[in-house]
Design a protein around this motif. Structure first.
Motif, PDB file in Angstrom:
ATOM      1  N   THR A 336       0.682  -1.274   0.245  1.00  0.00           N
ATOM      2  CA  THR A 336      -0.303   0.442  -0.360  1.00  0.00           C
ATOM      3  C   THR A 336       1.093   1.420   0.163  1.00  0.00           C
ATOM      4  O   THR A 336       1.953   1.348   0.842  1.00  0.00           O
ATOM      5  CB  THR A 336      -0.718  -0.211   1.010  1.00  0.00           C
ATOM      6  OG1 THR A 336      -1.345  -0.993   1.412  1.00  0.00           O
ATOM      7  CG2 THR A 336      -1.750   1.407   1.494  1.00  0.00           C
ATOM      8  N   LEU A 338       0.677   5.343   0.247  1.00  0.00           N
ATOM      9  CA  LEU A 338      -0.509   6.532   0.648  1.00  0.00           C
ATOM     10  C   LEU A 338      -2.046   5.959   0.298  1.00  0.00           C
ATOM     11  O   LEU A 338      -2.701   6.648  -0.703  1.00  0.00           O
ATOM     12  CB  LEU A 338      -0.371   7.710  -1.179  1.00  0.00           C
ATOM     13  CG  LEU A 338       0.902   8.251  -0.499  1.00  0.00           C
ATOM     14  CD1 LEU A 338       1.691   9.058  -1.535  1.00  0.00           C
ATOM     15  CD2 LEU A 338       1.201   9.343   0.680  1.00  0.00           C
ATOM     16  N   ASP A 339      -1.720   4.908   0.464  1.00  0.00           N
ATOM     17  CA  ASP A 339      -3.469   4.794   0.960  1.00  0.00           C
ATOM     18  C   ASP A 339      -3.959   4.067  -0.591  1.00  0.00           C
ATOM     19  O   ASP A 339      -5.126   3.160  -1.254  1.00  0.00           O
ATOM     20  CB  ASP A 339      -4.713   5.317   1.547  1.00  0.00           C
ATOM     21  CG  ASP A 339      -3.996   6.135   2.409  1.00  0.00           C
ATOM     22  OD1 ASP A 339      -3.512   4.633   4.069  1.00  0.00           O
ATOM     23  OD2 ASP A 339      -3.739   7.313   3.529  1.00  0.00           O
ATOM     24  N   ARG A 340      -3.408   4.026  -1.666  1.00  0.00           N
ATOM     25  CA  ARG A 340      -3.453   3.052  -2.874  1.00  0.00           C
ATOM     26  C   ARG A 340      -2.900   1.526  -1.947  1.00  0.00           C
ATOM     27  O   ARG A 340      -1.822   1.474  -2.453  1.00  0.00           O
ATOM     28  CB  ARG A 340      -3.079   4.449  -3.857  1.00  0.00           C
ATOM     29  CG  ARG A 340      -3.547   5.629  -3.934  1.00  0.00           C
ATOM     30  CD  ARG A 340      -3.345   6.650  -4.444  1.00  0.00           C
ATOM     31  NE  ARG A 340      -3.583   7.207  -5.141  1.00  0.00           N
ATOM     32  CZ  ARG A 340      -3.675   8.668  -3.503  1.00  0.00           C
ATOM     33  NH1 ARG A 340      -2.778   8.064  -3.026  1.00  0.00           N
ATOM     34  NH2 ARG A 340      -4.115   9.952  -4.379  1.00  0.00           N
ATOM     35  N   TRP A 357       1.741   2.477  -9.191  1.00  0.00           N
ATOM     36  CA  TRP A 357       1.018   2.043  -8.309  1.00  0.00           C
ATOM     37  C   TRP A 357       0.085   3.468  -9.553  1.00  0.00           C
ATOM     38  O   TRP A 357       0.922   4.431  -9.663  1.00  0.00           O
ATOM     39  CB  TRP A 357       0.515   2.649  -6.974  1.00  0.00           C
ATOM     40  CG  TRP A 357       1.243   3.939  -6.653  1.00  0.00           C
ATOM     41  CD1 TRP A 357       0.003   5.609  -6.204  1.00  0.00           C
ATOM     42  CD2 TRP A 357       2.534   3.791  -6.019  1.00  0.00           C
ATOM     43  NE1 TRP A 357       0.928   6.291  -6.284  1.00  0.00           N
ATOM     44  CE2 TRP A 357       2.590   6.261  -5.968  1.00  0.00           C
ATOM     45  CE3 TRP A 357       4.007   4.349  -6.139  1.00  0.00           C
ATOM     46  CZ2 TRP A 357       3.816   6.178  -5.735  1.00  0.00           C
ATOM     47  CZ3 TRP A 357       4.839   4.079  -5.597  1.00  0.00           C
ATOM     48  CH2 TRP A 357       4.403   5.737  -5.439  1.00  0.00           C
ATOM     49  N   ASP A 382       7.087   3.927   2.895  1.00  0.00           N
ATOM     50  CA  ASP A 382       6.828   4.847   4.073  1.00  0.00           C
ATOM     51  C   ASP A 382       6.151   6.318   4.796  1.00  0.00           C
ATOM     52  O   ASP A 382       5.511   7.249   5.395  1.00  0.00           O
ATOM     53  CB  ASP A 382       6.295   4.098   5.921  1.00  0.00           C
ATOM     54  CG  ASP A 382       6.050   2.349   5.736  1.00  0.00           C
ATOM     55  OD1 ASP A 382       5.334   2.168   5.188  1.00  0.00           O
ATOM     56  OD2 ASP A 382       6.795   2.071   6.509  1.00  0.00           O
ATOM     57  N   ARG A 385       4.455  10.995   0.779  1.00  0.00           N
ATOM     58  CA  ARG A 385       3.011  11.784   1.302  1.00  0.00           C
ATOM     59  C   ARG A 385       3.174  12.966   0.159  1.00  0.00           C
ATOM     60  O   ARG A 385       3.993  13.472  -0.476  1.00  0.00           O
ATOM     61  CB  ARG A 385       3.186  12.451   2.466  1.00  0.00           C
ATOM     62  CG  ARG A 385       4.492  13.829   2.801  1.00  0.00           C
ATOM     63  CD  ARG A 385       4.636  14.323   3.911  1.00  0.00           C
ATOM     64  NE  ARG A 385       6.080  15.420   4.264  1.00  0.00           N
ATOM     65  CZ  ARG A 385       6.928  14.991   4.748  1.00  0.00           C
ATOM     66  NH1 ARG A 385       7.003  14.425   4.920  1.00  0.00           N
ATOM     67  NH2 ARG A 385       7.449  16.759   4.530  1.00  0.00           N
TER      68      ARG A 385
END
Lengths: 390, 178
Positions: A336, A338-340, A357, A382, A385
């Protein structure tokens, strides 16, 4: 009165037309050539660096920031740019920007910042489509491994085709690129390439018009100069097929238009497709939104990273995915970013990690990390951002 | 343009006296030994060749300057820099033509398809030839290159050049005899 012979008329007409142009070899022209030579040389040096695996992490569009242990150490930004590419920021210690190539704008960010050097003067069409030196120099996607150019590398020129078993994206795959070239393909032993004949005409004449080498555990890279297309080169990346199957497939590729100059835009008809492979349509390029960016950085320990961003929707994602599948032998891990949902590929042979992604429906992001271990990959993922550095 | 007679012995009968004056100097002139030589001798002839392919002086100069930059970059490795230059010029011209087609196809930059050339029946017909055939015609009847040299410039076999010229001439005849 009889008309003059056509050949004579041509001679006269062509010389009359040409005489309209006066273009002396002026000092100004010489300076322009010198400038272009310098740009080409810098690009080549950069590609050698990239091809050598000295990549770094990167980022951005509207704003770019890299920060080390001390925020003032490496931080640079250029803001106020419009476009669909996301703003991303990564915090890494001791890394520096080595280049920003932007295919979307005619204005490239320039200037220097502490710890960061941004190359200036990179034109929007920074891939020299007519010079196959770009093939050898690692301009093609993802460094010295795969050499299939994504839409990113070819701009709107050339064609890209994907062949795989329908419904099995992890099955045997072949990605074929056809584009313009100035030179013919020559095998480079230093890259482990072997000269081969591709196509019936070349085989019959014993003409070695191609070069093949193994890529990864289960893949091959084949480049060749199609005999019937004088100013073109073709290349493919395969995985899940034997070398013989690859050569047979390549030999059976027929240009869709034999003599038209547009052949390298329309690709091949495949007359030999092993293992149930079929051509899988690749979404068309939407030129209204073709923004692309490559930011390259390097770490102090020789590690490196790149981020490629391409706003051309599904086509870009399809091609990146196919090539990464080819180089990884079809293995990947779901992660995952950035939440994707994202895919993590490892090319252990050359020590590269790739994260792919779809950032939005339009934008695909491909992150390449070189010379780092898995824990660093996780740290980078991680640490990503959205938005510029504060 | 360098206007020497050049070695035309290889030209086919009946054409020899009317094909283009060769762009390269003849055998009595010293071969180019420096990049500067090539630049001085070939710049204008190459711009004119590119102009005949593109119909635009600005784009022709762009193509030739780009091609010469590539020659300069590879100078130490080139056995025949002028042949390499010709090939680069042709291919850079193709690149420009491709870009034009794409621009037209996608109405991207709204670039009008205009030519600076003064039009007449034959030049109109020339402009309608496919790019490769037009290049073959220009290199043959303007630059005065042999089929072998044209083949090297276009990256095809000499037999293909013969076929391209034959088809181009047939196409031109068809147009101008209508």
């Amino acid at each position: 009165m009889n008309r003059p012979r056509l050949e004579d008329e041509l001679h006269d007409v062509l010389h009359r037309l040409a005489s309209q142009v006066s273009a002396p070899a002026s000092a100004e022209a010489g300076q322009s050539i010198d400038h272009r030579t310098g740009v080409l040389r810098r690009r080549r040096q950069m590609r050698y660096a990239v091809g050598g695996g000295v990549l770094a992490v990167a980022v951005v569009t509207g704003a770019l920031a890299l920060r080390g242990g001390e925020p003032s150490d490496v931080e640079t930004g250029f803001t106020g740019r419009e476009g669909s590419l996301p703003d991303l920021t990564v915090d890494l210690d001791g890394w520096r920007i080595t280049s920003v190539d932007d295919a979307s704008d005619t204005t490239v960010p320039s200037g220097e910042a502490p710890g960061a050097v941004i190359q200036t003067g990179v034109p929007p069409d920074f891939v020299p489509g007519g010079d196959p030196a770009s093939i050898w120099d690692g301009e093609w996607l993802l460094g010295p491994g795969p050499e299939i150019a994504p839409p990113w590398a070819g701009g709107s020129r050339g064609s890209i085709q994907v062949f795989r078993v329908p419904g099995q994206p992890r099955g045997p795959t072949v990605v074929v690129r056809l584009d313009s070239a100035t030179d013919t393909v020559v095998a480079q032993e230093g890259l482990g390439e072997e000269a081969v004949s591709v196509g019936e005409r070349a085989e019959n004449d014993g003409f070695r018009n191609g070069a093949v080498r193994q890529a990864g555990t289960n893949g091959f890279v084949l480049k060749w100069s199609p005999v019937s297309l004088g100013d073109s080169y073709a290349a493919l990346q395969s995985w899940g097929l034997t070398e013989d199957q690859v050569l047979e497939l390549a030999g059976g590729l027929q240009p869709r238009f034999d003599e038209a100059a547009a052949a390298d835009e329309t690709g091949f008809e495949a007359t030999v497709l092993p293992k149930g492979l079929e051509e899988e349509p690749v979404a068309a390029i939407d030129v209204d939104r073709q923004e692309r960016r490559l930011v390259t950085l390097e770490g102090s320990d020789g590690s490196g990273a790149e981020i490629r961003m391409d706003s051309r929707g599904e086509m870009a994602y399809d091609v990146f995915l196919a090539v990464l599948l080819a180089t990884s032998g079809g293995e990947f891990e779901e992660v995952t970013v950035l939440d994707r949902p994202a895919l993590l590929f490892e090319n252990a042979e050359i020590g590269e990690w790739h994260v792919l992604w779809r950032h939005t429906d339009d934008v695909t992001v491909a992150l390449t990390l070189t010379g780092v271990d898995r824990s660093t990959v996780d740290d980078v993922i991680d640490g990503l951002r959205e938005g510029s550095a504060p | 343009m360098s206007t020497t007679g050049g070695a035309l012995a290889a030209q086919p009968p009946g054409v020899q006296e009317r094909v283009g004056q060769r762009m390269s100097v003849d055998a009595t002139v010293e071969l180019p030994t420096t990049f500067e030589d090539v630049f001085r001798r070939q710049y204008e002839p190459m711009v004119r060749v590119a102009f005949l392919l593109l119909g635009s002086r600005a784009e022709a100069e762009d193509a030739v300057q780009d091609a010469l930059a590539r020659v300069q970059l590879r100078w130490a490795r080139l056995d025949n820099p002028e042949a390499y230059l010709r090939r680069c010029v042709v291919n850079r011209s193709y690149d420009i033509l491709r870009r034009r087609r794409l621009e037209q196809r996608f109405r991207w930059l709204q670039r009008p398809e205009t030519s600076e050339m003064q039009a007449d029946e034959l030049s109109d017909a020339l402009a309608k030839l496919p790019a490769k055939r037009r290049a073959a015609i220009v290199l043959r009847y303007y630059a005065g290159l042999s089929e072998q040299e044209i083949a090297e410039a276009l990256g095809v076999r000499p037999g293909t050049v013969k076929s391209m010229l034959h088809r181009a001439l047939a196409q031109l005849r068809e147009v101008i005899e209508r």
